[in-house]
Scaffold this motif. Structure first.
Motif, PDB file in Angstrom:
ATOM      1  N   LYS A  84       0.812  -1.224   0.000  1.00  0.00           N
ATOM      2  CA  LYS A  84       0.000   0.000   0.000  1.00  0.00           C
ATOM      3  C   LYS A  84       0.838   1.264   0.000  1.00  0.00           C
ATOM      4  O   LYS A  84       0.366   2.325  -0.388  1.00  0.00           O
ATOM      5  CB  LYS A  84      -0.915   0.014   1.241  1.00  0.00           C
ATOM      6  CG  LYS A  84      -2.062  -0.988   1.184  1.00  0.00           C
ATOM      7  CD  LYS A  84      -2.962  -0.779   2.382  1.00  0.00           C
ATOM      8  CE  LYS A  84      -4.118  -1.764   2.400  1.00  0.00           C
ATOM      9  NZ  LYS A  84      -5.007  -1.633   1.243  1.00  0.00           N
ATOM     10  N   CYS A  85       2.115   1.140   0.454  1.00  0.00           N
ATOM     11  CA  CYS A  85       2.841   2.364   0.789  1.00  0.00           C
ATOM     12  C   CYS A  85       4.066   2.653  -0.068  1.00  0.00           C
ATOM     13  O   CYS A  85       4.760   3.649   0.185  1.00  0.00           O
ATOM     14  CB  CYS A  85       3.290   2.302   2.254  1.00  0.00           C
ATOM     15  SG  CYS A  85       1.929   2.077   3.391  1.00  0.00           S
ATOM     16  N   LEU A  86       4.363   1.826  -1.065  1.00  0.00           N
ATOM     17  CA  LEU A  86       5.652   1.989  -1.729  1.00  0.00           C
ATOM     18  C   LEU A  86       5.563   1.751  -3.237  1.00  0.00           C
ATOM     19  O   LEU A  86       4.862   0.843  -3.698  1.00  0.00           O
ATOM     20  CB  LEU A  86       6.667   1.005  -1.116  1.00  0.00           C
ATOM     21  CG  LEU A  86       8.121   1.124  -1.550  1.00  0.00           C
ATOM     22  CD1 LEU A  86       8.728   2.445  -1.066  1.00  0.00           C
ATOM     23  CD2 LEU A  86       8.940  -0.054  -1.000  1.00  0.00           C
ATOM     24  N   ILE A  87       6.287   2.585  -3.951  1.00  0.00           N
ATOM     25  CA  ILE A  87       6.531   2.345  -5.378  1.00  0.00           C
ATOM     26  C   ILE A  87       8.044   2.354  -5.542  1.00  0.00           C
ATOM     27  O   ILE A  87       8.715   3.292  -5.088  1.00  0.00           O
ATOM     28  CB  ILE A  87       5.908   3.441  -6.265  1.00  0.00           C
ATOM     29  CG1 ILE A  87       4.370   3.350  -6.217  1.00  0.00           C
ATOM     30  CG2 ILE A  87       6.400   3.322  -7.698  1.00  0.00           C
ATOM     31  CD1 ILE A  87       3.668   4.498  -6.928  1.00  0.00           C
ATOM     32  N   VAL A  88       8.600   1.324  -6.138  1.00  0.00           N
ATOM     33  CA  VAL A  88      10.059   1.311  -6.325  1.00  0.00           C
ATOM     34  C   VAL A  88      10.378   1.293  -7.813  1.00  0.00           C
ATOM     35  O   VAL A  88       9.577   0.838  -8.630  1.00  0.00           O
ATOM     36  CB  VAL A  88      10.722   0.089  -5.652  1.00  0.00           C
ATOM     37  CG1 VAL A  88      10.510   0.115  -4.157  1.00  0.00           C
ATOM     38  CG2 VAL A  88      10.239  -1.204  -6.272  1.00  0.00           C
ATOM     39  N   ASN A  89      11.575   1.781  -8.092  1.00  0.00           N
ATOM     40  CA  ASN A  89      12.065   1.757  -9.465  1.00  0.00           C
ATOM     41  C   ASN A  89      12.879   0.482  -9.638  1.00  0.00           C
ATOM     42  O   ASN A  89      13.913   0.287  -8.978  1.00  0.00           O
ATOM     43  CB  ASN A  89      12.930   2.996  -9.722  1.00  0.00           C
ATOM     44  CG  ASN A  89      13.299   3.129 -11.185  1.00  0.00           C
ATOM     45  OD1 ASN A  89      13.316   2.153 -11.917  1.00  0.00           O
ATOM     46  ND2 ASN A  89      13.593   4.358 -11.600  1.00  0.00           N
ATOM     47  N   LEU A  90      12.411  -0.385 -10.520  1.00  0.00           N
ATOM     48  CA  LEU A  90      13.075  -1.678 -10.705  1.00  0.00           C
ATOM     49  C   LEU A  90      14.507  -1.514 -11.214  1.00  0.00           C
ATOM     50  O   LEU A  90      15.334  -2.406 -11.041  1.00  0.00           O
ATOM     51  CB  LEU A  90      12.272  -2.537 -11.684  1.00  0.00           C
ATOM     52  CG  LEU A  90      10.849  -2.900 -11.249  1.00  0.00           C
ATOM     53  CD1 LEU A  90      10.162  -3.737 -12.318  1.00  0.00           C
ATOM     54  CD2 LEU A  90      10.853  -3.639  -9.922  1.00  0.00           C
ATOM     55  N   LEU A  91      14.774  -0.369 -11.817  1.00  0.00           N
ATOM     56  CA  LEU A  91      16.122  -0.142 -12.353  1.00  0.00           C
ATOM     57  C   LEU A  91      17.177  -0.109 -11.234  1.00  0.00           C
ATOM     58  O   LEU A  91      18.357  -0.346 -11.488  1.00  0.00           O
ATOM     59  CB  LEU A  91      16.177   1.186 -13.117  1.00  0.00           C
ATOM     60  CG  LEU A  91      15.261   1.303 -14.345  1.00  0.00           C
ATOM     61  CD1 LEU A  91      15.303   2.732 -14.881  1.00  0.00           C
ATOM     62  CD2 LEU A  91      15.693   0.319 -15.420  1.00  0.00           C
ATOM     63  N   TYR A  92      16.698   0.226 -10.020  1.00  0.00           N
ATOM     64  CA  TYR A  92      17.676   0.405  -8.937  1.00  0.00           C
ATOM     65  C   TYR A  92      17.579  -0.661  -7.850  1.00  0.00           C
ATOM     66  O   TYR A  92      18.190  -0.533  -6.786  1.00  0.00           O
ATOM     67  CB  TYR A  92      17.501   1.798  -8.309  1.00  0.00           C
ATOM     68  CG  TYR A  92      17.675   2.901  -9.323  1.00  0.00           C
ATOM     69  CD1 TYR A  92      18.856   3.015 -10.039  1.00  0.00           C
ATOM     70  CD2 TYR A  92      16.663   3.807  -9.570  1.00  0.00           C
ATOM     71  CE1 TYR A  92      19.010   3.997 -10.987  1.00  0.00           C
ATOM     72  CE2 TYR A  92      16.806   4.797 -10.513  1.00  0.00           C
ATOM     73  CZ  TYR A  92      17.982   4.888 -11.220  1.00  0.00           C
ATOM     74  OH  TYR A  92      18.143   5.860 -12.156  1.00  0.00           O
ATOM     75  N   VAL A  93      16.799  -1.707  -8.098  1.00  0.00           N
ATOM     76  CA  VAL A  93      16.737  -2.794  -7.113  1.00  0.00           C
ATOM     77  C   VAL A  93      18.024  -3.610  -7.256  1.00  0.00           C
ATOM     78  O   VAL A  93      18.275  -4.225  -8.294  1.00  0.00           O
ATOM     79  CB  VAL A  93      15.519  -3.694  -7.356  1.00  0.00           C
ATOM     80  CG1 VAL A  93      15.560  -4.901  -6.399  1.00  0.00           C
ATOM     81  CG2 VAL A  93      14.241  -2.919  -7.154  1.00  0.00           C
ATOM     82  N   CYS A  94      18.871  -3.595  -6.238  1.00  0.00           N
ATOM     83  CA  CYS A  94      20.114  -4.342  -6.373  1.00  0.00           C
ATOM     84  C   CYS A  94      20.243  -5.467  -5.331  1.00  0.00           C
ATOM     85  O   CYS A  94      21.123  -6.309  -5.439  1.00  0.00           O
ATOM     86  CB  CYS A  94      21.324  -3.412  -6.349  1.00  0.00           C
ATOM     87  SG  CYS A  94      21.622  -2.627  -4.793  1.00  0.00           S
ATOM     88  N   TYR A  95      19.364  -5.492  -4.353  1.00  0.00           N
ATOM     89  CA  TYR A  95      19.442  -6.593  -3.381  1.00  0.00           C
ATOM     90  C   TYR A  95      18.055  -6.813  -2.774  1.00  0.00           C
ATOM     91  O   TYR A  95      17.375  -5.859  -2.369  1.00  0.00           O
ATOM     92  CB  TYR A  95      20.455  -6.262  -2.284  1.00  0.00           C
ATOM     93  CG  TYR A  95      20.570  -7.349  -1.230  1.00  0.00           C
ATOM     94  CD1 TYR A  95      21.314  -8.514  -1.472  1.00  0.00           C
ATOM     95  CD2 TYR A  95      19.948  -7.216  -0.002  1.00  0.00           C
ATOM     96  CE1 TYR A  95      21.404  -9.506  -0.512  1.00  0.00           C
ATOM     97  CE2 TYR A  95      20.041  -8.203   0.960  1.00  0.00           C
ATOM     98  CZ  TYR A  95      20.765  -9.354   0.704  1.00  0.00           C
ATOM     99  OH  TYR A  95      20.852 -10.344   1.650  1.00  0.00           O
ATOM    100  N   ILE A  96      17.668  -8.090  -2.760  1.00  0.00           N
ATOM    101  CA  ILE A  96      16.399  -8.466  -2.115  1.00  0.00           C
ATOM    102  C   ILE A  96      16.663  -9.704  -1.258  1.00  0.00           C
ATOM    103  O   ILE A  96      17.261 -10.677  -1.745  1.00  0.00           O
ATOM    104  CB  ILE A  96      15.300  -8.830  -3.132  1.00  0.00           C
ATOM    105  CG1 ILE A  96      15.053  -7.703  -4.150  1.00  0.00           C
ATOM    106  CG2 ILE A  96      13.979  -9.147  -2.428  1.00  0.00           C
ATOM    107  CD1 ILE A  96      14.183  -8.129  -5.322  1.00  0.00           C
ATOM    108  N   ASN A  97      16.208  -9.655  -0.047  1.00  0.00           N
ATOM    109  CA  ASN A  97      16.233 -10.855   0.802  1.00  0.00           C
ATOM    110  C   ASN A  97      14.879 -10.939   1.504  1.00  0.00           C
ATOM    111  O   ASN A  97      14.642 -10.274   2.520  1.00  0.00           O
ATOM    112  CB  ASN A  97      17.365 -10.756   1.835  1.00  0.00           C
ATOM    113  CG  ASN A  97      17.520 -12.058   2.598  1.00  0.00           C
ATOM    114  OD1 ASN A  97      16.540 -12.782   2.835  1.00  0.00           O
ATOM    115  ND2 ASN A  97      18.744 -12.362   2.994  1.00  0.00           N
ATOM    116  N   PRO A  98      13.964 -11.702   0.942  1.00  0.00           N
ATOM    117  CA  PRO A  98      12.607 -11.743   1.498  1.00  0.00           C
ATOM    118  C   PRO A  98      12.583 -12.227   2.938  1.00  0.00           C
ATOM    119  O   PRO A  98      11.774 -11.740   3.738  1.00  0.00           O
ATOM    120  CB  PRO A  98      11.895 -12.739   0.582  1.00  0.00           C
ATOM    121  CG  PRO A  98      12.675 -12.744  -0.673  1.00  0.00           C
ATOM    122  CD  PRO A  98      14.097 -12.526  -0.268  1.00  0.00           C
ATOM    123  N   ASN A  99      13.411 -13.164   3.262  1.00  0.00           N
ATOM    124  CA  ASN A  99      13.369 -13.719   4.621  1.00  0.00           C
ATOM    125  C   ASN A  99      13.662 -12.650   5.667  1.00  0.00           C
ATOM    126  O   ASN A  99      13.088 -12.651   6.755  1.00  0.00           O
ATOM    127  CB  ASN A  99      14.369 -14.856   4.750  1.00  0.00           C
ATOM    128  CG  ASN A  99      13.932 -16.036   3.905  1.00  0.00           C
ATOM    129  OD1 ASN A  99      12.738 -16.196   3.648  1.00  0.00           O
ATOM    130  ND2 ASN A  99      14.875 -16.828   3.431  1.00  0.00           N
TER     131      ASN A  99
END
Lengths: 142, 295
Positions: A84-99
């Motif tokens: 509900k609260c965020l829009i991100v630019n996929l161009l700058y996603v460099c690290y994701i750790n869902p856990n």
């Protein structure tokens, strides 16, 4: 972590188009490509750009999503609504750790937004898991 | 309508722009505009072409006579005004700085006549010299049919006026079935220079300026229009075209004689009748006689 060609294509297709926010007292114009993320702040939204600036505009996130839909070109598919609260630019996603509900947005050169350090970026584990799957799917589709 | 706030905390959604909403950026919009503009242009051209071709033409009853044959000009009927006596309505109008005097007969039908005319004949509403006469042999120039009788032959002037069964035809054609029809039906026919045909001005060779007369058809009414001052063929024909005359052929101009009777029964004459004797052999008039004259 994810397919580089997907991001390259996103970057290649992304033109120098602007998002324009205007009301009776302010005019804000931001190059869409340079938006790192947009976070909801009640009736306002804060737009963080890759020059480490923050622009606060009087619009809820849903409204901003609508403006993106109408103002940008079909090829500009690099902004993603996360929760509900965020829009991100996929161009700058460099690290994701869902856990660990950890996401880092950076160009690896001039700026870095780490939700472990930046309180405003709140993302659920589940949302990050779906985001990771999105990138993985892009890689597999290649 | 899409609800942009309808998203859960655990959901993500790629924002897919619809493209610039401005319709003018869409290629199909411009294609549609081009098609519409082209259609409008074609319609305008088609209507204009139709308007040019239609006046003066009716379905061709002479088609069986051959493809090269000219179509029959649409006839104009006498201007009948109920409860009024036969007269000539005279009015002036200015077109392109040229003063035109318009003689419109009412309750009168045209016919050709030869020889001197009598101004005392109250049945004659108006009279104008019609076909030109050669100076050398005093013969009428061009085809001239009087009550079905061939008076003169020739096509040096291509436009014509045919009066058959009370209907007046004005057109421009070297070869017209109306010539034969005038002979068959005891009608009248003469040739003159074309001035305006189907609303378009015609150029003619004669130069110089003179008082000009024209037999005209405007909105289905036959009338005579003259210049008040000396004018060139070109300027006079252009003024007639701008006056929205559909068909017009020349009548003998300069010092030619003529007269008319106004609504107030006043006789107005002009020109010079002193040379009539010299040209008695070919002297001819188009006269309008009262429909009550029992001609």
């Amino acid at each position: 972590m994810y397919d580089v060609s997907y991001i390259c294509n996103l970057r290649k297709n992304a033109m120098s188009r602007y998002l324009v926010f205007s009301n009776s007292s302010e005019y804000t114009r931001v190059m869409a490509q340079n938006i790192v993320y947009i976070v909801s702040a009640g009736n306002y939204s804060d737009i963080y750009t890759c020059d480490n600036k923050k622009y606060t505009v009087l619009a809820q996130l849903g409204c901003i999503e609508k403006m993106i839909t109408h103002q940008l070109d079909k090829k500009d598919q690099f902004l993603m609504r996360i929760g509900k609260c965020l829009i991100v630019n996929l161009l700058y996603v460099c690290y994701i750790n869902p856990n660990r509900a950890h996401i880092i947005l950076s160009d690896n050169r001039t700026f870095l937004f780490d939700n472990m350090n930046v309180e405003s970026i709140k993302v659920s584990q589940e949302a990050l898991k779906v985001l990771k799957e999105h990138f993985d799917n892009q890689k597999n589709n290649k | 309508m899409k609800d942009y706030d309808n998203i859960g905390d655990d959901e993500i959604r790629l924002i897919i722009p619809e493209g610039n909403s401005s319709i003018v950026r869409k290629w199909w919009f411009w294609v549609a505009v081009s098609v519409v503009v082209l259609a409008v242009i074609l319609l305008v051209v088609w209507f204009n072409t139709r308007e040019i071709e239609s006046p003066g033409l009716i379905s061709n009853p002479y088609a069986h006579l051959g493809a090269g044959m000219q179509q029959k000009a649409e006839p104009a009927l006498p201007n009948i005004v109920l409860n009024q006596s036969a007269c000539a309505v005279v009015s002036d109008t200015t077109i392109n700085d040229i003063v035109l005097r318009v003689y419109t007969p009412q309750n009168a039908t045209p016919e050709l006549s030869m020889g001197a005319i009598d101004t005392a004949d109250s049945n004659i509403v108006m009279a104008f010299q019609a076909a030109d006469i050669r100076a050398d042999n005093h013969q009428i120039v061009g085809d001239f049919i009087l009550k079905g009788a061939i008076v003169s032959n020739g096509k040096s002037k291509k436009a014509f006026c045919a009066i058959i069964d009370g209907k007046t035809y004005i057109d421009n054609s070297e070869s017209t079935p109306l010539l034969d029809e005038a002979i068959e039906k005891h009608g009248d026919f003469f040739r003159q220079y074309p001035l305006v045909i189907n609303g378009n001005m015609c150029e003619n060779k004669p130069k110089g300026k003179s008082i000009r007369y024209a037999l005209c058809e405007k909105e289905g009414v036959i009338m005579v229009v003259s210049s008040v001052s000396r004018e060139s063929f070109h300027d006079f024909a252009q003024a007639l075209a701008d006056f929205d005359v559909q068909q017009a052929i020349y009548l003998t101009g300069g010092n030619s004689y003529g007269f008319c009777r106004t609504e107030a029964n006043q006789l107005i004459s002009w020109g010079d009748a002193s040379e009539w004797d010299d040209y008695a052999e070919g002297l001819n008039f188009i006269v309008w006689k009262s429909v009550c004259s029992g001609k």
